[in-house]
Design a protein around this motif. Structure first.
Motif, PDB file in Angstrom:
ATOM      1  N   TYR A  91       1.134  -1.427  -0.411  1.00  0.00           N
ATOM      2  CA  TYR A  91       0.131   0.323  -0.126  1.00  0.00           C
ATOM      3  C   TYR A  91       0.293   1.296  -0.056  1.00  0.00           C
ATOM      4  CZ  TYR A  91      -2.885   3.687   1.778  1.00  0.00           C
ATOM      5  OH  TYR A  91      -3.837   4.565   1.515  1.00  0.00           O
ATOM      6  N   ARG A  92       1.974   1.208   1.070  1.00  0.00           N
ATOM      7  CA  ARG A  92       2.636   2.772   1.029  1.00  0.00           C
ATOM      8  C   ARG A  92       3.739   3.348  -0.407  1.00  0.00           C
ATOM      9  NH1 ARG A  92       6.271   2.913   5.981  1.00  0.00           N
ATOM     10  NH2 ARG A  92       7.369   4.717   4.542  1.00  0.00           N
ATOM     11  N   SER A  93       3.916   1.662  -1.273  1.00  0.00           N
ATOM     12  CA  SER A  93       5.378   1.421  -2.338  1.00  0.00           C
ATOM     13  C   SER A  93       4.076   2.129  -3.313  1.00  0.00           C
ATOM     14  CB  SER A  93       5.436   0.617  -2.756  1.00  0.00           C
ATOM     15  OG  SER A  93       5.083  -0.189  -2.845  1.00  0.00           O
ATOM     16  N   LYS A  94       2.948   1.584  -3.868  1.00  0.00           N
ATOM     17  CA  LYS A  94       2.112   2.075  -4.429  1.00  0.00           C
ATOM     18  C   LYS A  94       2.425   0.327  -5.719  1.00  0.00           C
ATOM     19  CE  LYS A  94      -0.603   5.070  -2.440  1.00  0.00           C
ATOM     20  NZ  LYS A  94      -0.922   4.530  -1.221  1.00  0.00           N
ATOM     21  N   ARG A  95       3.302  -0.238  -5.351  1.00  0.00           N
ATOM     22  CA  ARG A  95       3.736  -1.355  -6.373  1.00  0.00           C
ATOM     23  C   ARG A  95       3.707  -2.731  -5.842  1.00  0.00           C
ATOM     24  NH1 ARG A  95       7.841   1.825  -9.433  1.00  0.00           N
ATOM     25  NH2 ARG A  95       8.256  -0.691 -10.641  1.00  0.00           N
ATOM     26  N   SER A  96       3.125  -3.503  -6.866  1.00  0.00           N
ATOM     27  CA  SER A  96       3.115  -4.804  -6.796  1.00  0.00           C
ATOM     28  C   SER A  96       4.208  -5.586  -7.577  1.00  0.00           C
ATOM     29  CB  SER A  96       1.835  -5.362  -7.773  1.00  0.00           C
ATOM     30  OG  SER A  96       1.814  -4.906  -9.394  1.00  0.00           O
ATOM     31  N   ASP A  97       5.045  -4.950  -7.650  1.00  0.00           N
ATOM     32  CA  ASP A  97       6.115  -5.728  -7.881  1.00  0.00           C
ATOM     33  C   ASP A  97       6.977  -7.350  -7.259  1.00  0.00           C
ATOM     34  OD1 ASP A  97       6.569  -3.560  -9.646  1.00  0.00           O
ATOM     35  OD2 ASP A  97       8.055  -2.699  -8.716  1.00  0.00           O
ATOM     36  N   GLY A  98       7.326  -8.665  -7.775  1.00  0.00           N
ATOM     37  CA  GLY A  98       7.716  -8.944  -7.332  1.00  0.00           C
ATOM     38  C   GLY A  98       6.290 -10.232  -6.476  1.00  0.00           C
ATOM     39  N   LYS A  99       4.726  -9.195  -6.603  1.00  0.00           N
ATOM     40  CA  LYS A  99       4.046 -10.128  -6.252  1.00  0.00           C
ATOM     41  C   LYS A  99       3.423 -11.384  -6.749  1.00  0.00           C
ATOM     42  CE  LYS A  99       3.370  -8.336  -2.764  1.00  0.00           C
ATOM     43  NZ  LYS A  99       2.764  -8.920  -0.751  1.00  0.00           N
ATOM     44  N   SER A 100       2.682 -12.391  -7.056  1.00  0.00           N
ATOM     45  CA  SER A 100       2.631 -13.528  -7.345  1.00  0.00           C
ATOM     46  C   SER A 100       0.865 -13.961  -6.571  1.00  0.00           C
ATOM     47  CB  SER A 100       3.055 -14.635  -7.850  1.00  0.00           C
ATOM     48  OG  SER A 100       2.108 -16.266  -8.328  1.00  0.00           O
ATOM     49  N   LEU A 101       0.012 -13.717  -8.335  1.00  0.00           N
ATOM     50  CA  LEU A 101      -0.893 -13.706  -8.287  1.00  0.00           C
ATOM     51  C   LEU A 101      -1.480 -15.150  -7.558  1.00  0.00           C
ATOM     52  CD1 LEU A 101      -2.802 -11.360 -10.968  1.00  0.00           C
ATOM     53  CD2 LEU A 101      -2.981 -11.012  -8.263  1.00  0.00           C
ATOM     54  N   ARG A 102      -0.212 -16.506  -8.343  1.00  0.00           N
ATOM     55  CA  ARG A 102      -0.703 -17.478  -8.811  1.00  0.00           C
ATOM     56  C   ARG A 102      -0.238 -18.850  -7.066  1.00  0.00           C
ATOM     57  NH1 ARG A 102       2.852 -19.573 -12.968  1.00  0.00           N
ATOM     58  NH2 ARG A 102       0.825 -18.835 -14.189  1.00  0.00           N
ATOM     59  N   PHE A 103       0.487 -17.579  -6.183  1.00  0.00           N
ATOM     60  CA  PHE A 103       0.844 -17.777  -5.540  1.00  0.00           C
ATOM     61  C   PHE A 103      -0.254 -17.780  -4.634  1.00  0.00           C
ATOM     62  CE2 PHE A 103       2.746 -16.509  -1.457  1.00  0.00           C
ATOM     63  CZ  PHE A 103       3.464 -18.027  -1.008  1.00  0.00           C
ATOM     64  N   GLY A 104      -0.480 -16.551  -4.065  1.00  0.00           N
ATOM     65  CA  GLY A 104      -1.192 -16.374  -3.559  1.00  0.00           C
ATOM     66  C   GLY A 104      -2.779 -16.851  -3.666  1.00  0.00           C
ATOM     67  N   SER A 105      -2.586 -17.153  -4.802  1.00  0.00           N
ATOM     68  CA  SER A 105      -4.234 -17.890  -4.639  1.00  0.00           C
ATOM     69  C   SER A 105      -4.325 -19.383  -4.090  1.00  0.00           C
ATOM     70  CB  SER A 105      -4.577 -18.202  -6.449  1.00  0.00           C
ATOM     71  OG  SER A 105      -4.874 -16.923  -7.311  1.00  0.00           O
ATOM     72  N   ILE A 106      -2.649 -20.147  -4.454  1.00  0.00           N
ATOM     73  CA  ILE A 106      -2.732 -21.232  -3.928  1.00  0.00           C
ATOM     74  C   ILE A 106      -2.426 -21.241  -1.809  1.00  0.00           C
ATOM     75  CG2 ILE A 106      -0.713 -22.646  -4.079  1.00  0.00           C
ATOM     76  CD1 ILE A 106      -0.031 -22.548  -6.333  1.00  0.00           C
ATOM     77  N   VAL A 107      -2.218 -20.206  -1.729  1.00  0.00           N
ATOM     78  CA  VAL A 107      -1.963 -20.188  -0.596  1.00  0.00           C
ATOM     79  C   VAL A 107      -3.543 -19.950   0.230  1.00  0.00           C
ATOM     80  CG1 VAL A 107      -2.008 -17.984   1.751  1.00  0.00           C
ATOM     81  CG2 VAL A 107       0.482 -18.382   0.003  1.00  0.00           C
ATOM     82  N   VAL A 108      -4.363 -19.141  -0.198  1.00  0.00           N
ATOM     83  CA  VAL A 108      -6.090 -18.819  -0.216  1.00  0.00           C
ATOM     84  C   VAL A 108      -6.455 -20.230  -0.376  1.00  0.00           C
ATOM     85  CG1 VAL A 108      -8.271 -18.648  -1.112  1.00  0.00           C
ATOM     86  CG2 VAL A 108      -6.116 -16.471  -1.200  1.00  0.00           C
ATOM     87  N   LEU A 109      -5.796 -21.306  -1.092  1.00  0.00           N
ATOM     88  CA  LEU A 109      -6.602 -22.471  -1.375  1.00  0.00           C
ATOM     89  C   LEU A 109      -5.751 -23.055  -0.484  1.00  0.00           C
ATOM     90  CD1 LEU A 109      -8.203 -24.773  -2.612  1.00  0.00           C
ATOM     91  CD2 LEU A 109      -6.119 -25.396  -4.437  1.00  0.00           C
ATOM     92  N   GLY A 110      -5.046 -23.156   0.149  1.00  0.00           N
ATOM     93  CA  GLY A 110      -4.767 -24.240   1.519  1.00  0.00           C
ATOM     94  C   GLY A 110      -5.679 -23.660   2.428  1.00  0.00           C
TER      95      GLY A 110
END
Length: 89
Positions: free
Chosen positions: A24-43
């Motif tokens: 939120y502070r950086s206003k950047r999503s560099d290095g973020k993976s939607l696939r990884f986050g989705s797998i974490v939610v699934l877990g």
């Protein structure tokens, strides 16, 4: 209710708000993976389902809280990826 399960969920639960705040502070999503986050939610969803069907206890709240944090993180990632790169700096 396992203290180890609680410990794991608390440790992960602390990391997500930190990630959200940094993004939120950086206003950047560099290095973020939607696939990884989705797998974490699934877990976490699998953890919730286990609690519902086999071992219902108060720890389910920690799973739901962590799912909420990850979904917020994913939504910020999507939001900042849609922004033009000239606005990201």
């Amino acid at each position: 209710m396992s203290p180890f399960e609680i410990g794991m969920l608390v440790c992960f639960g602390i990391s997500w708000p930190i990630s959200i705040w940094k993004q939120y502070r950086s206003k950047r999503s560099d290095g973020k993976s939607l696939r990884f986050g989705s797998i974490v939610v699934l877990g976490y969803v699998c953890g919730v389902l286990h609690k519902v069907f086999y071992n219902y206890d108060a720890v389910i709240f920690l799973y739901l809280l962590n799912i909420t944090f990850v979904l917020i993180d994913l939504s910020l990632t999507i939001h900042y990826r849609k922004r033009p790169s000239s606005l990201a700096a």
